[in-house]
Scaffold this active site. Sequence first.
Site, PDB file in Angstrom:
ATOM      1  N   THR A  27       0.915  -1.119  -0.020  1.00  0.00           N
ATOM      2  CA  THR A  27      -0.072   0.117  -0.029  1.00  0.00           C
ATOM      3  C   THR A  27       0.885   1.102  -0.021  1.00  0.00           C
ATOM      4  O   THR A  27       2.205   1.083   0.015  1.00  0.00           O
ATOM      5  CB  THR A  27      -0.745   0.133   1.218  1.00  0.00           C
ATOM      6  N   ALA A  60       3.612  -1.064   4.814  1.00  0.00           N
ATOM      7  CA  ALA A  60       2.669   0.280   5.526  1.00  0.00           C
ATOM      8  C   ALA A  60       3.832   1.272   5.259  1.00  0.00           C
ATOM      9  O   ALA A  60       4.896   1.148   6.141  1.00  0.00           O
ATOM     10  CB  ALA A  60       2.504   0.161   6.615  1.00  0.00           C
ATOM     11  N   VAL A  86       7.760  -2.345   7.096  1.00  0.00           N
ATOM     12  CA  VAL A  86       7.845  -0.569   7.160  1.00  0.00           C
ATOM     13  C   VAL A  86       8.808  -0.270   5.742  1.00  0.00           C
ATOM     14  O   VAL A  86       9.562  -0.710   5.280  1.00  0.00           O
ATOM     15  CB  VAL A  86       8.791  -0.224   8.320  1.00  0.00           C
ATOM     16  N   LYS A  87       7.658   0.535   5.079  1.00  0.00           N
ATOM     17  CA  LYS A  87       8.115   0.985   3.751  1.00  0.00           C
ATOM     18  C   LYS A  87       8.847   2.230   3.916  1.00  0.00           C
ATOM     19  O   LYS A  87       8.161   3.373   4.524  1.00  0.00           O
ATOM     20  CB  LYS A  87       6.677   0.927   2.987  1.00  0.00           C
ATOM     21  N   LEU A  88       9.876   2.522   3.438  1.00  0.00           N
ATOM     22  CA  LEU A  88      10.725   3.430   3.622  1.00  0.00           C
ATOM     23  C   LEU A  88      11.126   4.262   2.185  1.00  0.00           C
ATOM     24  O   LEU A  88      11.392   3.422   1.315  1.00  0.00           O
ATOM     25  CB  LEU A  88      12.100   3.150   4.091  1.00  0.00           C
TER      26      LEU A  88
END
Length: 217
Positions: A27, A60, A86-88
């Site tokens: 997402t 996310a 964790v999307k960075l």
Amino acid sequence: MKFFIDTANLAQIKEAEDLGILDGVTTNPSLMAKEGITGTDNILKHYVDICNLVSGDVSAEVIATDFEGMVREGEALAELHEQIVVKLPMIKDGIKACKYFSDRGIKTNVTLVFSPGQALLAAKAGATYVSPFIGRLDDISTDGLNLIAEIRHIYDNYAFDTQILAASVRHTMHVIDCAKLGADVMTGPLSSIEGLLKHPLTDIGLAKFLEDYKKGN
């Protein structure tokens, strides 16, 4: 190859999950906004709802662009559910945050990758996934699939564990081509996955079988 669906739409996620081939979900803020999911509490709840629908990883994305903010947001996201990744963003502080999380056993997805050098940095920082955006490269008359091939070559040279997550997949042939090139994961809309089901000879053959059955029964 793992199949992720790139959406925040719960109905589409469930439809892909019901196929029995879904491995995860990605997402981003744009996809959340598209579904009318706004406000921090609602967004966090929606991530949990997605995790409860699937058994695989759910990316996310943080909103912060500074190291401290990314760490703060990322830690809060990781605490939501064990499936959260964790999307960075692929920026300097994003790489620093990636290293911070990887050192602590928290899964990460470095996103908005458009070059082999960026993918190399993400792998060095211990990213779980790296997300090259092939469709957006195609949009500017650049070969997005070539980027997948270059990253695959580099990762194989040094046996990096980072998985290549082909993102911005637009259609079914993107899926096939990424599979040929050795991408570990693809993420795209439901249509790109369901397109793999389709072939006119399948439809013709099935119609013939059913027609012949009716003749004798």
